[in-house]
Design a protein around this motif. Structure first.
Motif, PDB file in Angstrom:
ATOM      1  N   TRP A 170      -5.069   1.168  -6.018  1.00 59.76           N
ATOM      2  CA  TRP A 170      -6.467   0.855  -5.421  1.00 59.76           C
ATOM      3  C   TRP A 170      -6.674  -0.582  -5.713  1.00 59.76           C
ATOM      4  O   TRP A 170      -6.793  -1.459  -4.724  1.00 59.76           O
ATOM      5  CB  TRP A 170      -7.699   1.587  -7.048  1.00 59.76           C
ATOM      6  CG  TRP A 170      -8.682   0.949  -6.575  1.00 59.76           C
ATOM      7  CD1 TRP A 170      -9.764   0.305  -5.500  1.00 59.76           C
ATOM      8  CD2 TRP A 170      -9.717   0.015  -7.552  1.00 59.76           C
ATOM      9  NE1 TRP A 170     -10.862   0.200  -5.968  1.00 59.76           N
ATOM     10  CE2 TRP A 170     -10.592  -0.450  -7.105  1.00 59.76           C
ATOM     11  CE3 TRP A 170      -9.454  -0.033  -9.120  1.00 59.76           C
ATOM     12  CZ2 TRP A 170     -12.270  -0.982  -8.129  1.00 59.76           C
ATOM     13  CZ3 TRP A 170     -10.094  -0.090  -9.759  1.00 59.76           C
ATOM     14  CH2 TRP A 170     -11.579  -0.372  -9.556  1.00 59.76           C
ATOM     15  N   LYS A 171      -6.197  -1.718  -7.201  1.00 57.67           N
ATOM     16  CA  LYS A 171      -6.352  -2.645  -7.175  1.00 57.67           C
ATOM     17  C   LYS A 171      -5.849  -3.983  -6.475  1.00 57.67           C
ATOM     18  O   LYS A 171      -6.209  -4.317  -5.207  1.00 57.67           O
ATOM     19  CB  LYS A 171      -6.850  -3.325  -8.689  1.00 57.67           C
ATOM     20  CG  LYS A 171      -7.880  -4.053  -9.136  1.00 57.67           C
ATOM     21  CD  LYS A 171      -9.041  -4.443  -8.537  1.00 57.67           C
ATOM     22  CE  LYS A 171      -9.472  -4.633  -9.469  1.00 57.67           C
ATOM     23  NZ  LYS A 171     -11.181  -4.929  -9.085  1.00 57.67           N
ATOM     24  N   SER A 216      -8.603   2.402  -1.938  1.00 56.69           N
ATOM     25  CA  SER A 216     -10.085   3.387  -2.025  1.00 56.69           C
ATOM     26  C   SER A 216      -9.881   3.622  -3.765  1.00 56.69           C
ATOM     27  O   SER A 216      -8.943   3.877  -4.277  1.00 56.69           O
ATOM     28  CB  SER A 216     -10.186   4.580  -1.395  1.00 56.69           C
ATOM     29  OG  SER A 216     -11.654   5.697  -2.410  1.00 56.69           O
ATOM     30  N   PRO A 217     -11.163   3.574  -4.592  1.00 60.03           N
ATOM     31  CA  PRO A 217     -10.599   3.872  -5.732  1.00 60.03           C
ATOM     32  C   PRO A 217     -11.604   5.067  -5.838  1.00 60.03           C
ATOM     33  O   PRO A 217     -11.332   5.418  -7.764  1.00 60.03           O
ATOM     34  CB  PRO A 217     -12.276   3.124  -6.178  1.00 60.03           C
ATOM     35  CG  PRO A 217     -13.406   2.890  -5.184  1.00 60.03           C
ATOM     36  CD  PRO A 217     -12.241   2.577  -3.752  1.00 60.03           C
ATOM     37  N   THR A 235       1.355  -0.859  -0.203  1.00 59.87           N
ATOM     38  CA  THR A 235       0.229  -0.160  -0.021  1.00 59.87           C
ATOM     39  C   THR A 235       0.800   1.425   0.068  1.00 59.87           C
ATOM     40  O   THR A 235       0.621   1.903  -0.322  1.00 59.87           O
ATOM     41  CB  THR A 235      -1.190  -0.256   1.103  1.00 59.87           C
ATOM     42  OG1 THR A 235      -1.802  -1.460   1.411  1.00 59.87           O
ATOM     43  CG2 THR A 235      -2.206   0.954   1.328  1.00 59.87           C
TER      44      THR A 235
END
Length: 122
Positions: free
Chosen positions: A69-70, A75-76, A9
């Motif tokens: 994101w993926k 978060s999108p 992340t």
């Protein structure tokens, strides 16, 4: 295991921050080259090349947002923001090619302001 997830992340978000920074910088340089466009013979070439670089930076921002994101599980929301910037950049390019400065210039200012805002949020 949780440490590996956090590292992924963080990498995703750092790549995202780099992409936003690059986009903001290229939009700023477009403003500088627009000034040169009015005052020098090489300004048009510089602005044209800068437009391609800025568009590429917008695409890189989309890629970075998707990667954050993926696989990173973020978060999108950054994907929507990055896609919005790409749409605005596309409109900006079309307006520039069509020589519509009455809309092209204010849209450039808006893009720069939104890009700075997105950078400040990261």
């Amino acid at each position: 295991m949780a440490t590996q997830e956090m590292a992924k992340t963080r990498r995703g978000f750092s790549f995202l921050k780099i992409a936003i920074t690059l986009q903001t910088l290229t939009v700023f340089l477009q403003a500088v080259s627009a000034g040169l466009l009015l005052t020098s013979s090489y300004g048009e070439t510089l602005h044209s090349v800068g437009a391609r670089v800025m568009y590429g930076a917008s695409m890189l921002y989309v890629l970075a947002a998707v990667l954050a994101w993926k696989p990173g599980g973020g978060s999108p929301r950054p994907v929507r923001h990055a896609s919005g910037f790409l749409v605005l950049a596309s409109v900006q390019v079309v307006l520039g090619i069509a020589h519509v400065p009455a809309v092209h210039v204010p849209l450039g200012v808006l893009i720069f302001g939104l890009s700075v805002l997105a950078l400040a949020r990261r």
